[in-house]
Design a protein around this motif. Structure first.
Motif, PDB file in Angstrom:
ATOM      1  N   ASN A 199       0.679 -11.324  25.650  1.00  0.00           N
ATOM      2  CA  ASN A 199       0.548 -12.661  25.064  1.00  0.00           C
ATOM      3  C   ASN A 199       1.092 -12.586  23.633  1.00  0.00           C
ATOM      4  OD1 ASN A 199      -0.247 -15.135  23.988  1.00  0.00           O
ATOM      5  ND2 ASN A 199      -2.219 -15.124  25.047  1.00  0.00           N
ATOM      6  N   TRP A 200       2.408 -12.532  23.532  1.00  0.00           N
ATOM      7  CA  TRP A 200       3.018 -12.115  22.274  1.00  0.00           C
ATOM      8  C   TRP A 200       2.997 -13.188  21.207  1.00  0.00           C
ATOM      9  CZ3 TRP A 200       7.503 -13.010  19.370  1.00  0.00           C
ATOM     10  CH2 TRP A 200       8.388 -13.969  19.868  1.00  0.00           C
ATOM     11  N   TYR A 201       2.824 -14.443  21.570  1.00  0.00           N
ATOM     12  CA  TYR A 201       2.692 -15.468  20.526  1.00  0.00           C
ATOM     13  C   TYR A 201       1.345 -15.338  19.816  1.00  0.00           C
ATOM     14  CZ  TYR A 201       7.011 -17.881  21.732  1.00  0.00           C
ATOM     15  OH  TYR A 201       8.335 -18.204  21.938  1.00  0.00           O
ATOM     16  N   PHE A 202       0.323 -14.906  20.535  1.00  0.00           N
ATOM     17  CA  PHE A 202      -0.941 -14.607  19.880  1.00  0.00           C
ATOM     18  C   PHE A 202      -0.772 -13.417  18.944  1.00  0.00           C
ATOM     19  CE2 PHE A 202      -5.232 -12.358  20.363  1.00  0.00           C
ATOM     20  CZ  PHE A 202      -5.788 -13.030  19.280  1.00  0.00           C
ATOM     21  N   PHE A 203      -0.048 -12.408  19.407  1.00  0.00           N
ATOM     22  CA  PHE A 203       0.246 -11.259  18.538  1.00  0.00           C
ATOM     23  C   PHE A 203       1.026 -11.690  17.300  1.00  0.00           C
ATOM     24  CE2 PHE A 203       3.630  -8.049  17.605  1.00  0.00           C
ATOM     25  CZ  PHE A 203       2.850  -7.214  16.812  1.00  0.00           C
ATOM     26  N   ASP A 204       1.989 -12.591  17.475  1.00  0.00           N
ATOM     27  CA  ASP A 204       2.742 -13.083  16.323  1.00  0.00           C
ATOM     28  C   ASP A 204       1.801 -13.745  15.327  1.00  0.00           C
ATOM     29  OD1 ASP A 204       5.249 -13.686  14.898  1.00  0.00           O
ATOM     30  OD2 ASP A 204       4.818 -15.767  15.422  1.00  0.00           O
ATOM     31  N   GLY A 205       0.817 -14.488  15.826  1.00  0.00           N
ATOM     32  CA  GLY A 205      -0.161 -15.096  14.936  1.00  0.00           C
ATOM     33  C   GLY A 205      -0.961 -14.059  14.171  1.00  0.00           C
ATOM     34  N   LEU A 206      -1.359 -12.999  14.844  1.00  0.00           N
ATOM     35  CA  LEU A 206      -2.078 -11.922  14.160  1.00  0.00           C
ATOM     36  C   LEU A 206      -1.208 -11.283  13.082  1.00  0.00           C
ATOM     37  CD1 LEU A 206      -3.772 -10.168  17.224  1.00  0.00           C
ATOM     38  CD2 LEU A 206      -4.832 -11.761  15.596  1.00  0.00           C
ATOM     39  N   THR A 207       0.083 -11.155  13.380  1.00  0.00           N
ATOM     40  CA  THR A 207       1.020 -10.607  12.394  1.00  0.00           C
ATOM     41  C   THR A 207       1.102 -11.518  11.177  1.00  0.00           C
ATOM     42  OG1 THR A 207       2.320  -9.548  14.149  1.00  0.00           O
ATOM     43  CG2 THR A 207       3.412  -9.881  12.037  1.00  0.00           C
ATOM     44  N   ILE A 208       1.193 -12.809  11.412  1.00  0.00           N
ATOM     45  CA  ILE A 208       1.204 -13.788  10.323  1.00  0.00           C
ATOM     46  C   ILE A 208      -0.078 -13.675   9.510  1.00  0.00           C
ATOM     47  CG2 ILE A 208       1.125 -16.276   9.827  1.00  0.00           C
ATOM     48  CD1 ILE A 208       2.932 -16.582  12.381  1.00  0.00           C
ATOM     49  N   GLY A 209      -1.203 -13.498  10.210  1.00  0.00           N
ATOM     50  CA  GLY A 209      -2.484 -13.361   9.529  1.00  0.00           C
ATOM     51  C   GLY A 209      -2.563 -12.139   8.631  1.00  0.00           C
ATOM     52  N   GLN A 210      -1.776 -11.120   8.956  1.00  0.00           N
ATOM     53  CA  GLN A 210      -1.736  -9.919   8.122  1.00  0.00           C
ATOM     54  C   GLN A 210      -0.711 -10.035   6.988  1.00  0.00           C
ATOM     55  OE1 GLN A 210      -3.868  -7.231   8.311  1.00  0.00           O
ATOM     56  NE2 GLN A 210      -4.898  -8.639   9.717  1.00  0.00           N
ATOM     57  N   GLY A 211      -0.050 -11.179   6.908  1.00  0.00           N
ATOM     58  CA  GLY A 211       0.944 -11.375   5.857  1.00  0.00           C
ATOM     59  C   GLY A 211       2.236 -10.632   6.106  1.00  0.00           C
ATOM     60  N   ALA A 212       2.546 -10.391   7.372  1.00  0.00           N
ATOM     61  CA  ALA A 212       3.743  -9.636   7.726  1.00  0.00           C
ATOM     62  C   ALA A 212       4.713 -10.490   8.521  1.00  0.00           C
ATOM     63  CB  ALA A 212       3.367  -8.393   8.536  1.00  0.00           C
ATOM     64  N   ASP A 213       5.926  -9.992   8.704  1.00  0.00           N
ATOM     65  CA  ASP A 213       6.942 -10.653   9.504  1.00  0.00           C
ATOM     66  C   ASP A 213       7.502  -9.644  10.498  1.00  0.00           C
ATOM     67  OD1 ASP A 213       8.601 -12.608  10.453  1.00  0.00           O
ATOM     68  OD2 ASP A 213       9.600 -13.008   8.544  1.00  0.00           O
ATOM     69  N   LEU A 214       8.131 -10.133  11.540  1.00  0.00           N
ATOM     70  CA  LEU A 214       8.667  -9.247  12.569  1.00  0.00           C
ATOM     71  C   LEU A 214      10.036  -8.685  12.229  1.00  0.00           C
ATOM     72  CD1 LEU A 214       7.544 -11.269  15.730  1.00  0.00           C
ATOM     73  CD2 LEU A 214       6.472  -9.226  14.762  1.00  0.00           C
ATOM     74  N   VAL A 215      10.673  -9.218  11.194  1.00  0.00           N
ATOM     75  CA  VAL A 215      11.955  -8.691  10.728  1.00  0.00           C
ATOM     76  C   VAL A 215      11.908  -8.507   9.213  1.00  0.00           C
ATOM     77  CG1 VAL A 215      13.262  -9.798  12.588  1.00  0.00           C
ATOM     78  CG2 VAL A 215      13.007 -10.963  10.386  1.00  0.00           C
ATOM     79  N   LYS A 216      12.867  -7.744   8.712  1.00  0.00           N
ATOM     80  CA  LYS A 216      13.012  -7.578   7.276  1.00  0.00           C
ATOM     81  C   LYS A 216      14.494  -7.502   6.951  1.00  0.00           C
ATOM     82  CE  LYS A 216      12.589  -2.521   7.523  1.00  0.00           C
ATOM     83  NZ  LYS A 216      11.813  -1.340   7.096  1.00  0.00           N
ATOM     84  N   LYS A 217      14.834  -7.726   5.704  1.00  0.00           N
ATOM     85  CA  LYS A 217      16.228  -7.681   5.271  1.00  0.00           C
ATOM     86  C   LYS A 217      16.580  -6.252   4.864  1.00  0.00           C
ATOM     87  CE  LYS A 217      19.624 -10.702   4.737  1.00  0.00           C
ATOM     88  NZ  LYS A 217      19.674 -11.668   3.624  1.00  0.00           N
ATOM     89  N   ASP A 218      17.669  -5.752   5.404  1.00  0.00           N
ATOM     90  CA  ASP A 218      18.175  -4.427   5.056  1.00  0.00           C
ATOM     91  C   ASP A 218      19.614  -4.611   4.604  1.00  0.00           C
ATOM     92  OD1 ASP A 218      18.711  -1.756   4.736  1.00  0.00           O
ATOM     93  OD2 ASP A 218      18.806  -1.299   6.872  1.00  0.00           O
TER      94      ASP A 218
END
Length: 426
Positions: A199-218
């Motif tokens: 249920n990866w949209y729920f996981f995405d919400g948890l990630t948002i709750g931790q103040g994180a993103d699934l990508v970063k700029k390199d």
């Protein structure tokens, strides 16, 4: 611009929700001279099937035509095949004037040059748009759309099972929620929570709750951020939730439909969209009397858990010859009166917290509203669309962690594929 828009078909084919098409009434001179030219014009507005309640459309049309002297034509689009249709329409000489665009897809269309800038509209009517819902209408620092309506996940629970476990109130913190699930497991024969491993949209919400993103700029490109310790914390929280569930670790919430599992009356709760409660009732009418809802609790009682915000923005086609008339439509449609009406009729989250009073009496919407301010989306970059293609590597990462791999090792297992997809030429 047309060459860029044609290239966007590749992006659009990967998308989940957008809308478009349009026409011209043949009365345009090719120039929008402002209010003095509005009378006798026809503005074409495309919305997706189910988005605009019929009463809302009727009321907005009447208000628009009375104020402007122009005609308003709503044209409803089906979801099937809409991605390519919007791209094609925006590349033509007679695009729709106003169109509904999926919130996470807005940046991709803005990047092609197909959407008009709406910075002036933002200044006029958007000062109090909720930041979390407004962010998807901005690309490269510029406003290319206006937030329209949104939805997010809540906890849908079986009140009879909770009462049998002796639980009298709903939890206000994550730890309280875990304690309640543990109590259900000990005092009843029900499965405390149905949560499949992907249920990866729920996981995405948890990630948002931790103040994180699934990508970063390199440097000048985007790469996977699954190795971030904050993302690791999010998946560990997910794993804790999953420990109260017997659901498959390698399936998502649609395989099988989690609402149909819940409908059997042997599950304490699941995390889903409000409409999924309706699916449960359709499966088993008897479950309706036991339905309850609450906001997904966060670490502390004063801030709900982060959630993925799905929804739609309204945009003006760059190629429309009726720019000022289109913006006048947006001023009316997004006014407190009609934005509030849509929220009430459809049970969706409005673009301002001040309008959430319109959700009163709708249990699922009332539970969803507090989470909206702490919500967010998947990465708002055109490159992200390819990552969600099947097989989704984020789902593989989740299953790997639930099966015992460390978050760091699971991230290494999929980040090569994620980076490859992020590097695809659009």
């Amino acid at each position: 611009m047309k060459r860029k828009l044609a290239a966007a078909i590749v992006i659009a084919g990967m998308m989940v929700s957008v809308s478009a098409c349009g026409g011209d009434d043949g009365k345009d001179s090719g120039k929008d001279a402002g209010p003095e030219s509005w009378k006798g014009q026809t503005l074409t507005v495309w919305t997706m099937d189910g988005s605009a309640a019929p009463q809302w459309s009727k009321d907005v049309q009447a208000a628009f035509e009375k104020k402007t002297g122009a005609k308003l034509k709503f044209e409803i689009q089906k979801w099937d095949g809409i991605q390519q249709k919007i791209t094609t329409a925006l590349s033509e000489d007679t695009p729709p004037d106003v169109l509904e665009v999926g919130n996470t897809q807005t940046p991709a269309y803005a990047a092609t040059g197909g959407l008009a800038e709406l910075g002036d509209l933002k200044q006029q009517i958007g000062a109090d748009w909720t930041p979390s819902v407004s962010q998807s209408s901005v690309y490269d620092g510029k406003q290319y759309a206006a937030p329209w309506y949104f939805a997010n996940r809540v906890v849908i629970y079986n009140k009879a099972i909770w009462a049998k476990a002796g639980i009298k109130t709903t939890p206000k913190t994550r730890d309280e929620f875990f304690k309640d699930l543990e109590t259900i497991g000990k005092k009843t024969d029900a499965e405390p929570l149905y949560l499949p491993g992907q249920n990866w949209y729920f996981f995405d919400g948890l990630t948002i709750g931790q103040g994180a993103d699934l990508v970063k700029k390199d440097g000048g490109k985007y790469v996977s951020n699954l190795g971030d310790p904050k993302v690791a914390k999010a998946i560990e929280i997910y794993k804790k939730y999953a420990s109260y569930s017997k659901a498959p670790k390698d399936k998502d919430e649609a395989t099988p439909q989690q609402a149909t599992v819940f409908a059997k009356g042997k599950t304490g709760a699941f995390i889903g969209m409000g409409w999924e409660a309706g699916t449960a009732v359709q499966t088993n009418k008897a479950i309706e009397k036991d339905l309850g809802y609450f906001t997904i609790p966060g670490e502390t009682a004063d801030k709900p858990e982060g959630v993925f915000l799905g929804g739609s923005n309204l945009a003006v086609a760059q190629g429309s010859k009726k720019q000022s008339l289109a913006k006048e439509f947006l001023k009316i449609a997004l006014s407190d009166k009609y934005e509030g009406e849509l929220a009430k009729l459809n049970g969706v989250i409005p673009n301002k917290t001040s309008l959430e009073a319109n959700l009163k009496g709708n249990g699922a919407a009332e539970a969803a509203a507090p989470g909206a301010a702490a919500g967010g989306t998947t990465p708002l970059i055109p490159e992200w669309a390819a990552v969600e293609n099947t097989p989704n590597p984020i789902k593989s990462y989740m299953t790997a962690v639930l099966n015992g791999k460390s978050p760091a090792d699971a991230a290494k297992q999929v980040e090569g594929e994620i980076n490859k997809r992020l590097a695809q030429q659009n």
